[in-house]
Enzyme design. Sequence first.
Site, PDB file in Angstrom:
ATOM      1  N   ASP A   1     -11.712 -24.873  -1.129  1.00 33.78           N
ATOM      2  CA  ASP A   1     -10.882 -23.952  -0.347  1.00 33.78           C
ATOM      3  C   ASP A   1      -9.823 -23.330  -1.261  1.00 33.78           C
ATOM      4  OD1 ASP A   1     -10.098 -23.335   2.712  1.00 33.78           O
ATOM      5  OD2 ASP A   1      -8.261 -23.546   1.529  1.00 33.78           O
TER       6      ASP A   1
ATOM      7  N   ASN B   1      -3.235 -12.644   1.375  1.00 33.21           N
ATOM      8  CA  ASN B   1      -3.511 -11.566   2.327  1.00 33.21           C
ATOM      9  C   ASN B   1      -2.233 -10.960   2.893  1.00 33.21           C
ATOM     10  OD1 ASN B   1      -6.315 -11.419   2.244  1.00 33.21           O
ATOM     11  ND2 ASN B   1      -6.604 -12.977   3.813  1.00 33.21           N
TER      12      ASN B   1
ATOM     13  N   HIS C   1      -5.514  -7.380   2.795  1.00 32.97           N
ATOM     14  CA  HIS C   1      -6.875  -7.917   2.856  1.00 32.97           C
ATOM     15  C   HIS C   1      -7.803  -7.406   1.750  1.00 32.97           C
ATOM     16  CE1 HIS C   1      -6.532 -10.337   6.452  1.00 32.97           C
ATOM     17  NE2 HIS C   1      -5.902  -9.344   7.061  1.00 32.97           N
TER      18      HIS C   1
ATOM     19  N   ASP D   1      -9.999  -9.893  -0.358  1.00 33.81           N
ATOM     20  CA  ASP D   1     -11.459  -9.805  -0.453  1.00 33.81           C
ATOM     21  C   ASP D   1     -11.924  -9.885  -1.906  1.00 33.81           C
ATOM     22  OD1 ASP D   1     -11.651  -9.578   2.255  1.00 33.81           O
ATOM     23  OD2 ASP D   1     -12.075  -7.433   2.284  1.00 33.81           O
TER      24      ASP D   1
ATOM     25  N   GLU E   1     -11.925 -18.609   3.674  1.00 30.97           N
ATOM     26  CA  GLU E   1     -11.744 -18.822   2.235  1.00 30.97           C
ATOM     27  C   GLU E   1     -12.379 -20.129   1.770  1.00 30.97           C
ATOM     28  OE1 GLU E   1      -7.856 -20.193   4.232  1.00 30.97           O
ATOM     29  OE2 GLU E   1      -9.415 -18.716   4.544  1.00 30.97           O
TER      30      GLU E   1
END
Length: 349
Positions: free
Chosen positions: A225, A233, A238, A242, A267
Amino acid sequence: MTARKGGEGDVFARIGAFLSEQGLSPEPSHYSFAYSIVTEPDGVIAQAVRRLTDGGFRLQRGDIESLGGKVSLGASAAAEAVQTRQPDISHADALEENAARLVAETQAQVADFTTMMQAMQNETRGFGRDLAESAAAIAAPQVGHAVGLEAIARITGTMLARVRDAEARLASATREAEALRAKLDEANDTARRDALTGLPNRRAFEESFVTRPEHDGPYCLAVADIDRFKRINDIHGHPVGDRVLCAVGRLLVEECAGQLVVRHGGEEFAILLRGMTLAQAADHLDSVRAMMAAKRFRIRESDQPLGSVTMSIGVTAVQFGEDSATAFDRADRLLYTAKAEGRDRVCAA
C-alpha cells in the site's frame, strides 16, 4: 549540434528502448521524435523530456505534441491511459455494456449456425429421397432407365450447387465466428485488467490464485500500500496521484518479474510470489521498498519536487489448500501492522 554517441546499432537500440519505455509504437512519427532525443541528448527537447519523465513517469500525448512531436491515434495506449482519470463506475458500466453486446452477438451467431445446419440437413434428406426414387426408376424397364439417369443428373447438379452455396455461407459464418472469438478474448482480457495502470485486477488475481499449481510452490502473498496516498491526491490532485500509481505499478512489475502483480484496488497492490520462501520473499520485497523510497518524484507541470513515495508491505506464506480470502486477510493484517509501526517497512509472518 551535439555529437552523436555510439554506432548505428547503438542508436537503434536506444531508440527502441525509448519507445518501449514511453509505450509508443515504432511508427515513423514516433521514431523521428525518439531519434531527435537519442541523437541530441543535450538538446532542448531531450532536456525537457528528462524533466517530464523524472520519477519514472511516461510522456503524455500533450507533452509530446508540445515538444513538436506527433502521436499516432491508438499507438500510445499506456500514455493515454494516464491522461485522464475515469471513475471506476464508468469503467464497470462500459465493461457491462460491452459484455451484454458480445453476449447478444454470440447468441445471434449460434442461432445462425443452428438455422444453417437445419437447412443443410433438410436439403440432404430431400436429396437422399429424390436419389432413392431415381434409383428405383433405373431398376424399372428400359424406358425408365433413361428417365432415371436424367433425374439423377438433374438432382445431383442441384445438390452440388446447394453444397457450394452452403460451403460459402459456412465459410462466411466461420470468419464471423473467428472475429467474434477475438472480440470475446479481448473483452475477457479487459475485464481482468485495471484501466488506469494496465495491471491485472482483483478478478484476475482471484482466478490466478485458484488455478495456481500448488505443487509448484512455495507461494507467498504480499499486499503493498502506498503510504499517505490520500495526501498526495489532496495536495497535488488526482492526475498526479494517478501517475504515482502507474509508477509504483511499473516498479513492482519490473522488480518482481515473473510474479503476478495486480492492482487490488485504490492504492493497494497484491503480489503472488512463486518459488520463494517467506524469508526470501520478505528480503526481496524489502529491497523493492527501499528502491521506491530512494526515488525522487517531481510534478511535471511545475517541476516542483514531490518528494519520496514510500510503501508499506505485509507478506505471508500461503498454506497448502488455503483459499485466497484467508491468505489475503492475513497479509492485509500484516500490512496494517507495518503502517502502525511507522510505515515504509515490510512485515512478514
